[in-house]
Enzyme design. Structure first.
Site, PDB file in Angstrom:
ATOM      1  CG  HIS A   1     -37.108 -27.622 -22.261  1.00 46.97           C
ATOM      2  ND1 HIS A   1     -36.563 -26.362 -22.236  1.00 46.97           N
ATOM      3  CD2 HIS A   1     -38.451 -27.449 -22.198  1.00 46.97           C
ATOM      4  CE1 HIS A   1     -37.523 -25.470 -22.161  1.00 46.97           C
ATOM      5  NE2 HIS A   1     -38.682 -26.101 -22.137  1.00 46.97           N
TER       6      HIS A   1
ATOM      7  CG  HIS B   1     -35.896 -36.451 -19.121  1.00 48.56           C
ATOM      8  ND1 HIS B   1     -36.847 -36.703 -18.166  1.00 48.56           N
ATOM      9  CD2 HIS B   1     -34.915 -35.736 -18.488  1.00 48.56           C
ATOM     10  CE1 HIS B   1     -36.473 -36.157 -17.029  1.00 48.56           C
ATOM     11  NE2 HIS B   1     -35.299 -35.559 -17.195  1.00 48.56           N
TER      12      HIS B   1
ATOM     13  CG  HIS C   1     -30.651 -33.766 -17.991  1.00 51.93           C
ATOM     14  ND1 HIS C   1     -31.286 -32.541 -18.004  1.00 51.93           N
ATOM     15  CD2 HIS C   1     -31.523 -34.622 -17.410  1.00 51.93           C
ATOM     16  CE1 HIS C   1     -32.481 -32.656 -17.451  1.00 51.93           C
ATOM     17  NE2 HIS C   1     -32.656 -33.916 -17.079  1.00 51.93           N
TER      18      HIS C   1
ATOM     19  CB  THR D   1     -36.676 -28.382 -15.739  1.00 55.12           C
ATOM     20  OG1 THR D   1     -37.831 -29.181 -15.464  1.00 55.12           O
ATOM     21  CG2 THR D   1     -35.602 -29.215 -16.421  1.00 55.12           C
TER      22      THR D   1
HETATM   23  S1  BO1 Z   1     -36.032 -34.020 -13.744  1.00 51.91           S
HETATM   24  O1  BO1 Z   1     -35.987 -35.452 -13.806  1.00 51.91           O
HETATM   25  O2  BO1 Z   1     -35.741 -33.437 -12.439  1.00 51.91           O
HETATM   26  N1  BO1 Z   1     -35.043 -33.388 -14.821  1.00 51.91           N
HETATM   27  C1  BO1 Z   1     -37.658 -33.557 -14.129  1.00 51.91           C
HETATM   28  C2  BO1 Z   1     -37.935 -32.259 -14.470  1.00 51.91           C
HETATM   29  C3  BO1 Z   1     -39.237 -31.888 -14.734  1.00 51.91           C
HETATM   30  C4  BO1 Z   1     -40.262 -32.803 -14.640  1.00 51.91           C
HETATM   31  C5  BO1 Z   1     -39.976 -34.126 -14.334  1.00 51.91           C
HETATM   32  C6  BO1 Z   1     -38.661 -34.498 -14.067  1.00 51.91           C
HETATM   33  N2  BO1 Z   1     -41.531 -32.356 -14.871  1.00 51.91           N
HETATM   34  C7  BO1 Z   1     -42.680 -33.093 -14.449  1.00 51.91           C
HETATM   35  C8  BO1 Z   1     -43.921 -32.235 -14.647  1.00 51.91           C
HETATM   36  C9  BO1 Z   1     -45.145 -33.038 -14.284  1.00 51.91           C
HETATM   37  C10 BO1 Z   1     -45.169 -34.353 -15.049  1.00 51.91           C
HETATM   38  C11 BO1 Z   1     -43.859 -35.095 -14.803  1.00 51.91           C
HETATM   39  C12 BO1 Z   1     -43.777 -36.400 -15.577  1.00 51.91           C
HETATM   40  O3  BO1 Z   1     -42.775 -34.277 -15.202  1.00 51.91           O
HETATM   41  O4  BO1 Z   1     -43.827 -31.095 -13.804  1.00 51.91           O
HETATM   42  O5  BO1 Z   1     -46.312 -32.290 -14.598  1.00 51.91           O
HETATM   43  O6  BO1 Z   1     -46.248 -35.174 -14.627  1.00 51.91           O
HETATM   44  O7  BO1 Z   1     -43.719 -36.191 -16.959  1.00 51.91           O
HETATM   45 ZN    ZN Z   2     -34.056 -34.701 -15.921  1.00 51.22          ZN
END
Ligand code: BO1
Ligand code: ZN
Length: 224
Positions: free
Chosen positions: A63, A88, A90, A175
């Site tokens: 992703h 991360h 985008h 996500t």
């Molecule tokens: S975001 O920054 O809104 N794009 C985003 C999207 C998904 C996650 C985190 C940030 N997922 C979460 C998981 C958790 C995990 C956390 C840190 O990321 O749902 O289980 O602990 O990796």
């Molecule tokens: Zn993100």
């Protein structure tokens, strides 16, 4: 868990239908990303960073490109301390600021002791290349794998803009499962990456951005 994606049959308009665990993607009223507009000037910056070097661990998870960070780096937002877990990218940016998207967006994902998540967002515009992004891009592994370079220390403080003014609002994961009660904090000032650095990421992930979500009854604060 079911597959989700940015294009095709499992695109963002379908996320809420893919799993009972993803219902917030469809029904949530505090979803992210948003177009940041009409921000209300609030008290000055209440954010401070205590970031330390970490071994470089790069994950290509299908992703995005994610860097997992060593324990012990924290951010303090409004007197609440959150530990940095990962960051991360985008492309293009997920948020817009006054109707303007950026080439890319960096998300620094933190969690506090109660499990609440806080994401610090940095807009990446095309310009001078960023040396830390260059180091990370050098280590991007094949999809589904992780590459850890224990002897290479990075400091994510080098991805923050000089000016620490930021917008804040209450939102969600961008996500699935689109969980809410996420503290969003997005710097006003972008950093730059080169056209080539944008291209390197875009060759792997042409688009990994959720469309803008309705702001509904929320307000955005501006901390100068
Ligand atoms: S975001 O920054 O809104 N794009 C985003 C999207 C998904 C996650 C985190 C940030 N997922 C979460 C998981 C958790 C995990 C956390 C840190 O990321 O749902 O289980 O602990 O990796
Ligand atoms: Zn993100």
């Amino acid at each position: 868990s079911p597959h989700w994606s940015y294009g095709g049959a499992a695109n963002p308009t379908q996320w809420g239908k893919l799993s009972n665990d993803f219902t917030m993607c469809e029904l949530g009223k505090d979803q992210s990303p948003i177009n940041i507009k009409n921000a209300i000037e609030d008290s000055p910056a209440k954010i401070s960073f205590d970031y330390h070097p970490s071994p470089l661990s790069v994950v290509n998870n299908g992703h995005t490109i994610q860097v997992n960070y060593a324990q012990g780096s924290t951010v303090n937002i409004n007197g609440e301390k959150y530990s940095l877990l990962q960051f991360h990218f985008h492309t293009p940016s997920e948020h817009e600021i006054n109707d303007r998207a950026s080439a890319m967006e960096l998300h620094l994902v933190h969690r506090n002791e109660t499990g609440k998540l806080a994401v610090v967002g940095v807009m990446l515009n095309e310009g001078k290349s960023n040396p830390l992004i260059a180091e990370i891009w050098e280590q991007i592994p094949d999809v589904g794998t992780t590459k850890t370079v224990s002897d290479r220390l990075i400091n994510v403080a080098n991805l923050l803009p000089n000016n620490k003014a930021y917008y804040s609002y209450a939102g969600s994961l961008t996500t699935p499962p689109c969980s809410e009660d996420v503290s969003w904090n997005i710097f006003v000032e972008p950093i730059t990456v080169s056209e080539e650095q944008i291209e390197t990421f875009a060759k792997i992930y042409q688009v990994d951005a959720r469309p803008l979500q309705p702001i509904n009854s929320r307000t955005v604060q501006l901390h100068l």
